[in-house]
Each structure stands twice: as C-alpha cells, then as structure tokens.
Design a protein around this motif. Structure first.
Motif, PDB file in Angstrom:
ATOM      1  N   TYR A  11       0.873  -1.171   0.000  1.00 46.14           N
ATOM      2  CA  TYR A  11       0.000   0.000   0.000  1.00 46.14           C
ATOM      3  C   TYR A  11       0.908   1.219   0.000  1.00 46.14           C
ATOM      4  O   TYR A  11       1.470   1.576   1.042  1.00 46.14           O
ATOM      5  N   ILE A  14       4.181   1.165   2.016  1.00 43.98           N
ATOM      6  CA  ILE A  14       4.113   0.007   2.928  1.00 43.98           C
ATOM      7  C   ILE A  14       4.166  -1.278   2.105  1.00 43.98           C
ATOM      8  O   ILE A  14       3.293  -1.518   1.266  1.00 43.98           O
ATOM      9  N   ALA A  16       3.542  -5.057   1.981  1.00 46.18           N
ATOM     10  CA  ALA A  16       2.776  -6.034   2.766  1.00 46.18           C
ATOM     11  C   ALA A  16       3.160  -7.473   2.440  1.00 46.18           C
ATOM     12  O   ALA A  16       3.049  -8.350   3.283  1.00 46.18           O
ATOM     13  N   ALA A  35      -0.458 -14.253  11.963  1.00 45.97           N
ATOM     14  CA  ALA A  35      -0.995 -13.275  12.911  1.00 45.97           C
ATOM     15  C   ALA A  35      -1.714 -12.144  12.186  1.00 45.97           C
ATOM     16  O   ALA A  35      -1.592 -11.997  10.960  1.00 45.97           O
ATOM     17  N   ASN A  36      -2.427 -11.345  12.948  1.00 42.53           N
ATOM     18  CA  ASN A  36      -3.045 -10.140  12.437  1.00 42.53           C
ATOM     19  C   ASN A  36      -2.001  -9.261  11.766  1.00 42.53           C
ATOM     20  O   ASN A  36      -0.927  -9.050  12.324  1.00 42.53           O
ATOM     21  N   GLY A  37      -2.291  -8.763  10.577  1.00 43.29           N
ATOM     22  CA  GLY A  37      -1.371  -7.851   9.909  1.00 43.29           C
ATOM     23  C   GLY A  37      -0.261  -8.545   9.141  1.00 43.29           C
ATOM     24  O   GLY A  37       0.612  -7.888   8.574  1.00 43.29           O
ATOM     25  N   ALA A  38      -0.279  -9.892   9.079  1.00 43.51           N
ATOM     26  CA  ALA A  38       0.787 -10.630   8.397  1.00 43.51           C
ATOM     27  C   ALA A  38       0.740 -10.448   6.881  1.00 43.51           C
ATOM     28  O   ALA A  38       1.750 -10.645   6.198  1.00 43.51           O
ATOM     29  N   GLY A  39      -0.447 -10.088   6.355  1.00 44.31           N
ATOM     30  CA  GLY A  39      -0.565  -9.922   4.909  1.00 44.31           C
ATOM     31  C   GLY A  39      -1.495 -10.934   4.244  1.00 44.31           C
ATOM     32  O   GLY A  39      -1.556 -11.017   3.011  1.00 44.31           O
ATOM     33  N   LYS A  40      -2.249 -11.671   5.048  1.00 42.05           N
ATOM     34  CA  LYS A  40      -3.098 -12.746   4.509  1.00 42.05           C
ATOM     35  C   LYS A  40      -4.184 -12.192   3.573  1.00 42.05           C
ATOM     36  O   LYS A  40      -4.387 -12.709   2.482  1.00 42.05           O
ATOM     37  N   THR A  41      -4.875 -11.153   4.037  1.00 39.89           N
ATOM     38  CA  THR A  41      -5.937 -10.570   3.212  1.00 39.89           C
ATOM     39  C   THR A  41      -5.355  -9.950   1.946  1.00 39.89           C
ATOM     40  O   THR A  41      -5.912 -10.102   0.856  1.00 39.89           O
ATOM     41  N   THR A  42      -4.212  -9.286   2.089  1.00 31.39           N
ATOM     42  CA  THR A  42      -3.552  -8.693   0.920  1.00 31.39           C
ATOM     43  C   THR A  42      -3.261  -9.770  -0.118  1.00 31.39           C
ATOM     44  O   THR A  42      -3.490  -9.570  -1.323  1.00 31.39           O
TER      45      THR A  42
HETATM   46  N1  LIG Z   1      -5.780  -0.281   2.965  1.00 38.69           N
HETATM   47  C1  LIG Z   1      -4.580  -0.320   3.568  1.00 38.69           C
HETATM   48  N2  LIG Z   1      -3.775   0.768   3.600  1.00 38.69           N
HETATM   49  C2  LIG Z   1      -2.560   0.730   4.185  1.00 38.69           C
HETATM   50  N3  LIG Z   1      -2.040  -0.367   4.773  1.00 38.69           N
HETATM   51  C3  LIG Z   1      -2.797  -1.475   4.792  1.00 38.69           C
HETATM   52  C4  LIG Z   1      -4.102  -1.512   4.190  1.00 38.69           C
HETATM   53  N4  LIG Z   1      -4.612  -2.762   4.365  1.00 38.69           N
HETATM   54  C5  LIG Z   1      -3.668  -3.452   5.027  1.00 38.69           C
HETATM   55  N5  LIG Z   1      -2.590  -2.684   5.293  1.00 38.69           N
HETATM   56  C6  LIG Z   1      -1.361  -3.126   5.969  1.00 38.69           C
HETATM   57  O1  LIG Z   1      -0.807  -4.226   5.277  1.00 38.69           O
HETATM   58  C7  LIG Z   1      -0.354  -5.225   6.186  1.00 38.69           C
HETATM   59  C8  LIG Z   1      -1.074  -6.530   5.908  1.00 38.69           C
HETATM   60  O2  LIG Z   1      -2.466  -6.391   6.164  1.00 38.69           O
HETATM   61  P1  LIG Z   1      -3.502  -7.550   5.873  1.00 38.69           P
HETATM   62  O3  LIG Z   1      -3.227  -8.126   4.545  1.00 38.69           O
HETATM   63  O4  LIG Z   1      -4.859  -6.993   6.103  1.00 38.69           O
HETATM   64  O5  LIG Z   1      -3.124  -8.613   7.009  1.00 38.69           O
HETATM   65  P2  LIG Z   1      -3.949  -9.841   7.627  1.00 38.69           P
HETATM   66  O6  LIG Z   1      -5.096 -10.131   6.720  1.00 38.69           O
HETATM   67  O7  LIG Z   1      -2.946 -10.949   7.712  1.00 38.69           O
HETATM   68  O8  LIG Z   1      -4.404  -9.406   8.984  1.00 38.69           O
HETATM   69  C9  LIG Z   1      -0.608  -4.669   7.576  1.00 38.69           C
HETATM   70  O9  LIG Z   1       0.582  -4.072   8.018  1.00 38.69           O
HETATM   71  C10 LIG Z   1      -1.669  -3.634   7.368  1.00 38.69           C
HETATM   72  O10 LIG Z   1      -1.588  -2.620   8.328  1.00 38.69           O
END
Ligand SMILES: Nc1ncnc2c1ncn2[C@@H]1O[C@H](COP(=O)(O)OP(=O)(O)O)[C@@H](O)[C@H]1O
Ligand SMILES: [Mg+2]
Length: 233
Positions: A11, A14, A16, A35-42
């Motif tokens: 992003y 950042i 990810a 863990a939370n914030g690992a990048g799974k959703t990304t």
């Molecule tokens: N829309 C966004 N803008 C900026 N940073 C983001 C956004 N979405 C996620 N991030 C960052 O990208 C990283 C991975 O997030 P995410 O993929 O949501 O992780 P997870 O699904 O594993 O919890 C995190 O550091 C998060 O803060």
C-alpha cells in the motif's frame, strides 16, 4: 491449479508481501495462517485481482492471470469470499444468491440454488428474509453460498470463522469439506489455526509478508514454532 510465484504487493510505501510463493493443487484444501497484519488478506485480494501486484506472477491452470481484471478471474473459476462476508444486507437471501450467478451467460441458476440449499438448508428456510437480518454464521453461509453460485473451480476464503461461535464454525468447516469433495479446490485464510490445521491437506504460515513455514496440517500442528506462536502451547 494455483501457483503464486515471487509475489510482492503493498500500500504505497508500505510493503505487505515480500516474494511470496505457494501452490495449491487441484482438489486440495490448503490453509494460510498467520498473525493479524501478516498480509493474509492482501495475498487473497492480490490473487482475486482486487489488490495491485508490484512484482511476481500468478498462474491458474498454468495460465498467467495477474493482468486479468477481477471479473475475468471469476469467469475462470477463481472466486473470493471476502473478509467480513460483504453480503448485500437490504436484499433477500435468494437475491444475494442469484447475484452470485451474474457472471454466467446461461440461465440455469435454479439448479445451483438447490445445490447451495443442500449445503445450507437454513438458507432455504430463510430465502425470503433480508440478508441483514441473518445471524453472523448464517451470513457467512450466505457468502459461501453466493460464491458457489458462480460455479467456482477454486474458492478463496478469508477468515470464515471470524466472529462465529465454535459450533457454528465447525458446521461451516464440515460444509467446506463437502464442497471440496464435490471437486472445488479450497484456499482458506484462518486465525483459528488449531481447527483449520486439523482438516486441511497442507498449510503455509505467513509472517510479516513472508512464507516462513509450510507442511501438512499434521506436520504444522506438531511443529513447536507453530505451537508457540499460534496454538498457545
Ligand atoms: N488499505 C490499507 N492501507 C494501508 N495499509 C494497509 C491496508 N490494508 C492493510 N494494510 C497493511 O498491510 C499489512 C497486511 O495487512 P492484511 O493483509 O490486512 O493482514 P492480515 O489479513 O494478515 O491481517 C498490515 O501491516 C496492514 O496494516
Ligand atoms: Mg485479514
């Protein structure tokens, strides 16, 4: 069926995901935990085409798809059930399901509807209710059902257990196993690591945007690093 090769995404400044590589074979159910914030959703969004890719390649059945638009990937059979379900609250259950068939040219959604109802009988019972009036578990079933309406080859699921009681999650997990048996390949992101590792063929651990471990569900359940980080052992 799915191959992710050296994928990087982020992003703005950042980062990810760093050089993520993984594979899901036809007919497998594979988990991605972390863990939370690992990048799974990304990662799931990048595979579905709703998150830009900075580097790397994505193949579906050996064909590169990283340049395709999200709906083109859906047409190829790759369907995301997003985090937080994102059903259409003001529409009925049935209309939510019919929306899931929009990518198909044919008009045979009645048969598909019955198939979804066979997995989730409660959706048949509540077919005329507004989706927003369903419980969290029923909404998750609706989100999975809507994805099935487009006849996916492969389902990408982002934290199906989120906010659900353990018993409801168990129901959903057991339906995922039936869906897999019907020939749909499954790649699932889960924070409920213990439950998901028990039912998957293989899993990957994602930490700070990098794959750090992989193995069969049983191998990872027995791994002391996984136990310490995710199982509270
Ligand atoms: N829309 C966004 N803008 C900026 N940073 C983001 C956004 N979405 C996620 N991030 C960052 O990208 C990283 C991975 O997030 P995410 O993929 O949501 O992780 P997870 O699904 O594993 O919890 C995190 O550091 C998060 O803060
Ligand atoms: Mg997430």
């Amino acid at each position: 069926m799915l191959k992710v090769d050296q994928l990087a995404s982020g992003y703005g400044r950042i980062k990810a995901l760093h050089q993520v590589s993984l594979e899901v074979k036809r007919g497998e159910i594979v988990a991605l935990v972390g863990a939370n914030g690992a990048g799974k959703t990304t990662l799931l969004k990048a595979i579905a085409g709703v998150q830009p890719v900075a580097q790397g390649r994505i193949f579906l059945d050996a064909a590169p798809i990283e340049k395709l638009l999200p709906h083109q990937r859906v047409k190829l059979g790759l369907v995301l059930v997003p985090e937080g379900r994102q059903i259409f609250a003001p529409l009925t259950v049935e209309d939510n399901l019919r929306v899931g068939a929009w990518t198909r040219a044919d008009d045979r959604s009645d048969g598909d509807l019955e198939r979804v109802f066979s997995y989730f009988p409660v959706l048949k019972e509540f077919r005329a209710r507004l989706a927003g009036s369903l419980s969290g578990g029923q909404q998750q079933m609706l989100a999975v059902g809507r994805a099935l309406m487009s006849r996916p080859k492969m389902l990408l699921l982002d934290e199906p257990s989120m906010g659900l009681a353990p018993l409801v999650f168990k129901q959903i997990i057991s339906v995922l196993e039936s869906i897999r048996q019907s020939g749909v390949t499954i790649f699932v992101v889960e924070q409920n690591v213990n439950a998901v590792l028990k039912i998957v063929d293989r899993a990957y651990v994602l930490e700070m945007g990098k794959i750090t471990l992989q193995g069969t569900g049983n191998e990872l359940l027995a791994d002391t690093r996984v136990q310490a980080a995710y199982l509270g052992v």
